[in-house]
Scaffold this motif. Sequence first.
Motif, short mmCIF file in Angstrom:
data_model
loop_
_atom_site.label_atom_id
_atom_site.label_comp_id
_atom_site.label_asym_id
_atom_site.label_seq_id
_atom_site.Cartn_x
_atom_site.Cartn_y
_atom_site.Cartn_z
N LEU A 43 1.96 25.73 4.52
CA LEU A 43 3.02 25.02 3.82
C LEU A 43 2.95 23.52 4.10
O LEU A 43 3.00 22.70 3.17
CB LEU A 43 4.39 25.57 4.22
N GLY A 44 2.81 23.16 5.37
CA GLY A 44 2.72 21.75 5.73
C GLY A 44 1.52 21.07 5.11
O GLY A 44 1.63 19.95 4.56
N LEU A 45 0.35 21.72 5.16
CA LEU A 45 -0.85 21.14 4.54
C LEU A 45 -0.69 21.02 3.04
O LEU A 45 -1.10 20.01 2.44
CB LEU A 45 -2.07 22.01 4.85
N SER A 46 -0.09 22.02 2.42
CA SER A 46 0.11 21.99 0.98
C SER A 46 0.98 20.79 0.58
O SER A 46 0.64 20.04 -0.34
CB SER A 46 0.76 23.30 0.52
N MET A 47 2.08 20.60 1.27
CA MET A 47 2.99 19.49 0.95
C MET A 47 2.33 18.14 1.22
O MET A 47 2.44 17.21 0.42
CB MET A 47 4.28 19.60 1.76
N PHE A 48 1.64 18.04 2.35
CA PHE A 48 0.99 16.78 2.71
C PHE A 48 -0.07 16.39 1.68
O PHE A 48 -0.11 15.25 1.21
CB PHE A 48 0.36 16.89 4.11
N LEU A 49 -0.92 17.35 1.32
CA LEU A 49 -1.99 17.05 0.37
C LEU A 49 -1.45 16.78 -1.03
O LEU A 49 -1.99 15.94 -1.75
CB LEU A 49 -3.01 18.19 0.36
N MET A 50 -0.37 17.48 -1.40
CA MET A 50 0.24 17.18 -2.69
C MET A 50 0.79 15.75 -2.70
O MET A 50 0.62 15.02 -3.67
CB MET A 50 1.36 18.18 -3.02
N ALA A 51 1.41 15.35 -1.61
CA ALA A 51 1.93 13.99 -1.52
C ALA A 51 0.80 12.96 -1.57
O ALA A 51 0.94 11.91 -2.21
CB ALA A 51 2.74 13.83 -0.24
N LYS A 52 -0.32 13.26 -0.91
CA LYS A 52 -1.47 12.35 -0.96
C LYS A 52 -1.99 12.22 -2.40
O LYS A 52 -2.29 11.12 -2.85
CB LYS A 52 -2.61 12.84 -0.05
N ALA A 53 -2.08 13.33 -3.10
CA ALA A 53 -2.56 13.29 -4.49
C ALA A 53 -1.60 12.50 -5.37
O ALA A 53 -2.02 11.77 -6.26
CB ALA A 53 -2.73 14.71 -5.02
N ALA A 54 -0.30 12.61 -5.08
CA ALA A 54 0.71 11.94 -5.90
C ALA A 54 0.72 10.43 -5.68
O ALA A 54 1.33 9.70 -6.46
CB ALA A 54 2.09 12.52 -5.60
N GLU A 55 0.03 9.95 -4.66
CA GLU A 55 -0.07 8.50 -4.47
C GLU A 55 -0.84 7.84 -5.61
O GLU A 55 -0.59 6.69 -5.94
CB GLU A 55 -0.75 8.19 -3.13
#
Length: 108
Positions: A43-55
Amino acid sequence: MINWIYLIIAGIMEAGFTFCLGKTKVAVGKELWLWWIGFAVCLGLSMFLMAKAAEKLPIGTVYPVWTGIGAVGAMLVGILFFSEPATFWRLFFITTLILSIIGLKVIS
Protein backbone atom coordinates in the motif's frame (compact mmCIF):
# COMPACT_ATOMS: atom_id res chain seq x y z
CA MET A 1 8.81 7.49 -19.56
CA ILE A 2 10.00 6.85 -16.01
CA ASN A 3 6.73 8.28 -14.68
CA TRP A 4 4.77 5.66 -16.61
CA ILE A 5 7.01 2.97 -15.12
CA TYR A 6 6.30 4.39 -11.64
CA LEU A 7 2.61 4.31 -12.42
CA ILE A 8 2.63 0.73 -13.69
CA ILE A 9 4.55 -0.48 -10.64
CA ALA A 10 2.14 1.45 -8.40
CA GLY A 11 -0.77 -0.38 -10.03
CA ILE A 12 0.98 -3.73 -9.58
CA MET A 13 1.53 -2.89 -5.91
CA GLU A 14 -2.20 -2.23 -5.63
CA ALA A 15 -2.83 -5.77 -6.87
CA GLY A 16 -0.17 -6.89 -4.38
CA PHE A 17 -1.97 -5.39 -1.44
CA THR A 18 -5.24 -6.98 -2.50
CA PHE A 19 -3.46 -10.35 -2.60
CA CYS A 20 -2.10 -9.78 0.91
CA LEU A 21 -5.52 -8.69 2.10
CA GLY A 22 -7.07 -11.85 0.68
CA LYS A 23 -4.49 -14.00 2.47
CA THR A 24 -5.35 -12.40 5.82
CA LYS A 25 -8.74 -14.11 5.66
CA VAL A 26 -7.17 -17.54 6.21
CA ALA A 27 -3.96 -16.77 8.10
CA VAL A 28 -3.50 -16.93 11.87
CA GLY A 29 -0.81 -15.97 14.36
CA LYS A 30 2.54 -14.82 13.02
CA GLU A 31 1.54 -15.56 9.42
CA LEU A 32 -1.40 -13.16 9.77
CA TRP A 33 0.92 -10.38 10.93
CA LEU A 34 3.28 -11.02 8.02
CA TRP A 35 0.41 -10.68 5.51
CA TRP A 36 -0.66 -7.44 7.20
CA ILE A 37 2.91 -6.14 6.96
CA GLY A 38 2.98 -7.12 3.26
CA PHE A 39 -0.32 -5.28 2.82
CA ALA A 40 1.09 -2.12 4.45
CA VAL A 41 4.32 -2.24 2.42
CA CYS A 42 2.49 -2.73 -0.89
CA LEU A 43 0.00 0.00 0.00
CA GLY A 44 2.75 2.45 0.93
CA LEU A 45 4.75 1.73 -2.23
CA SER A 46 1.64 2.01 -4.36
CA MET A 47 0.74 5.44 -2.95
CA PHE A 48 4.32 6.71 -3.08
CA LEU A 49 4.86 5.66 -6.70
CA MET A 50 1.48 7.02 -7.75
CA ALA A 51 2.41 10.35 -6.19
CA LYS A 52 5.77 10.31 -8.00
CA ALA A 53 4.03 9.66 -11.32
CA ALA A 54 1.56 12.47 -10.63
CA GLU A 55 4.42 14.96 -10.38
CA LYS A 56 4.75 14.88 -14.18
CA LEU A 57 1.65 13.17 -15.56
CA PRO A 58 -1.85 14.67 -15.35
CA ILE A 59 -3.77 13.43 -12.28
CA GLY A 60 -6.77 12.87 -14.53
CA THR A 61 -4.68 10.21 -16.27
CA VAL A 62 -2.72 8.91 -13.28
CA TYR A 63 -5.65 8.03 -11.08
CA PRO A 64 -7.74 6.11 -13.65
CA VAL A 65 -4.70 4.21 -14.91
CA TRP A 66 -3.63 3.34 -11.34
CA THR A 67 -7.08 2.14 -10.35
CA GLY A 68 -7.48 0.32 -13.66
CA ILE A 69 -4.24 -1.61 -13.27
CA GLY A 70 -5.19 -2.36 -9.69
CA ALA A 71 -8.67 -3.53 -10.71
CA VAL A 72 -7.32 -5.80 -13.44
CA GLY A 73 -4.66 -7.11 -11.09
CA ALA A 74 -7.13 -7.68 -8.26
CA MET A 75 -9.44 -9.60 -10.57
CA LEU A 76 -6.57 -11.75 -11.83
CA VAL A 77 -5.43 -12.38 -8.25
CA GLY A 78 -8.96 -13.42 -7.35
CA ILE A 79 -9.21 -15.81 -10.29
CA LEU A 80 -5.71 -17.28 -9.98
CA PHE A 81 -5.35 -17.51 -6.21
CA PHE A 82 -8.80 -17.33 -4.61
CA SER A 83 -10.92 -19.46 -6.97
CA GLU A 84 -13.14 -16.59 -8.09
CA PRO A 85 -15.15 -17.22 -11.27
CA ALA A 86 -13.77 -16.21 -14.68
CA THR A 87 -17.09 -15.69 -16.41
CA PHE A 88 -17.48 -14.30 -19.89
CA TRP A 89 -18.94 -10.99 -18.63
CA ARG A 90 -16.21 -10.45 -16.01
CA LEU A 91 -13.54 -11.00 -18.65
CA PHE A 92 -15.41 -8.88 -21.19
CA PHE A 93 -15.68 -5.88 -18.89
CA ILE A 94 -12.12 -6.18 -17.60
CA THR A 95 -11.01 -6.21 -21.25
CA THR A 96 -12.88 -2.95 -21.87
CA LEU A 97 -11.10 -1.51 -18.83
CA ILE A 98 -7.71 -2.56 -20.20
CA LEU A 99 -8.53 -0.97 -23.56
CA SER A 100 -9.50 2.24 -21.77
CA ILE A 101 -6.19 2.29 -19.90
CA ILE A 102 -4.31 1.84 -23.17
CA GLY A 103 -6.40 4.65 -24.68
CA LEU A 104 -5.41 7.00 -21.84
CA LYS A 105 -1.75 6.18 -22.41
CA VAL A 106 -2.07 6.82 -26.15
CA ILE A 107 -3.65 10.26 -25.71
CA SER A 108 -1.34 11.41 -22.88
